[in-house]
Write a protein that holds these residues in place. Structure first.
Motif, PDB file in Angstrom:
ATOM      1  N   LEU A  23       0.831  -1.203   0.000  1.00  0.00           N
ATOM      2  CA  LEU A  23       0.000   0.000   0.000  1.00  0.00           C
ATOM      3  C   LEU A  23       0.871   1.262   0.000  1.00  0.00           C
ATOM      4  N   LEU A  24       1.936   1.265   0.808  1.00  0.00           N
ATOM      5  CA  LEU A  24       2.856   2.403   0.835  1.00  0.00           C
ATOM      6  C   LEU A  24       3.513   2.608  -0.538  1.00  0.00           C
ATOM      7  N   HIS A  25       3.934   1.517  -1.158  1.00  0.00           N
ATOM      8  CA  HIS A  25       4.550   1.605  -2.479  1.00  0.00           C
ATOM      9  C   HIS A  25       3.550   2.156  -3.497  1.00  0.00           C
ATOM     10  N   LYS A  26       2.344   1.653  -3.441  1.00  0.00           N
ATOM     11  CA  LYS A  26       1.296   2.103  -4.359  1.00  0.00           C
ATOM     12  C   LYS A  26       1.052   3.606  -4.198  1.00  0.00           C
ATOM     13  N   ASN A  27       1.018   4.083  -2.959  1.00  0.00           N
ATOM     14  CA  ASN A  27       0.813   5.508  -2.692  1.00  0.00           C
ATOM     15  C   ASN A  27       2.000   6.352  -3.164  1.00  0.00           C
ATOM     16  N   SER A  28       3.212   5.839  -3.012  1.00  0.00           N
ATOM     17  CA  SER A  28       4.398   6.559  -3.493  1.00  0.00           C
ATOM     18  C   SER A  28       4.364   6.695  -5.011  1.00  0.00           C
ATOM     19  N   LEU A  29       3.954   5.641  -5.684  1.00  0.00           N
ATOM     20  CA  LEU A  29       3.839   5.698  -7.147  1.00  0.00           C
ATOM     21  C   LEU A  29       2.799   6.733  -7.558  1.00  0.00           C
ATOM     22  N   LYS A  30       1.670   6.724  -6.864  1.00  0.00           N
ATOM     23  CA  LYS A  30       0.609   7.689  -7.180  1.00  0.00           C
ATOM     24  C   LYS A  30       1.080   9.121  -6.919  1.00  0.00           C
TER      25      LYS A  30
END
Length: 149
Positions: A23-30
């Motif tokens: 989830l953290l990675h996904k948010n960083s990408l976004k």
């Protein structure tokens, strides 16, 4: 002059067994304006299965790969990519909590590995990934070329 472009030609897989980290990675990408959302894989087997199912020429994948996972770890994923080449182009950014310099050195021996980041993936690291030579073409286009067309 460079302008952000759609990275739709590059499919991104976040490969990590920790759901909070994914989830953290996904948010960083976004936050770094990398769309669409990545494919989430919770072990290396899921990632390899996805890659094989979607493998074809002119396809490009970026794996944000953890090293320590159950079922099939990141090292085994890298070995499989080396042993069984794909038609698609596969780039790997190792994203790990390991502070062992030997892991960094070992990862550099795999041709698919283009970068190494510490967990969790930060926006700063994500922006750096966007600017890696191998990946720039997926995230930026030359504005002058577009103005001429």
């Amino acid at each position: 002059m460079l302008k952000p472009d759609n990275a739709g030609c590059l499919e991104i897989l976040v490969v990590d067994d920790d759901k909070v980290v994914t989830l953290l990675h996904k948010n960083s990408l976004k936050s770094a304006r990398i769309e669409p959302s990545p494919v989430l894989c919770y072990n290396g087997r899921e990632a390899l299965d996805y890659l094989r199912k979607n493998d074809r020429p002119n396809k490009h994948f970026l794996l944000l790969l953890d090293l320590n996972m159950p079922v099939l770890d990141g090292w085994k994923v890298l070995k499989q990519l080396k042993k069984n080449p794909m038609q698609a182009e596969v780039f790997v950014v190792v994203v790990t909590s390991s502070i062992n310099h030997q892991d960094f050195a070992r990862a550099q021996k795999y041709q698919h590995v283009i970068h190494y980041c510490r967990k969790p993936l930060t926006v700063a690291c994500t922006l750096k990934i966007k600017n890696l030579e191998a990946l720039r073409k997926f995230f930026f286009r030359n504005v002058e070329e577009n103005q001429e067309n």
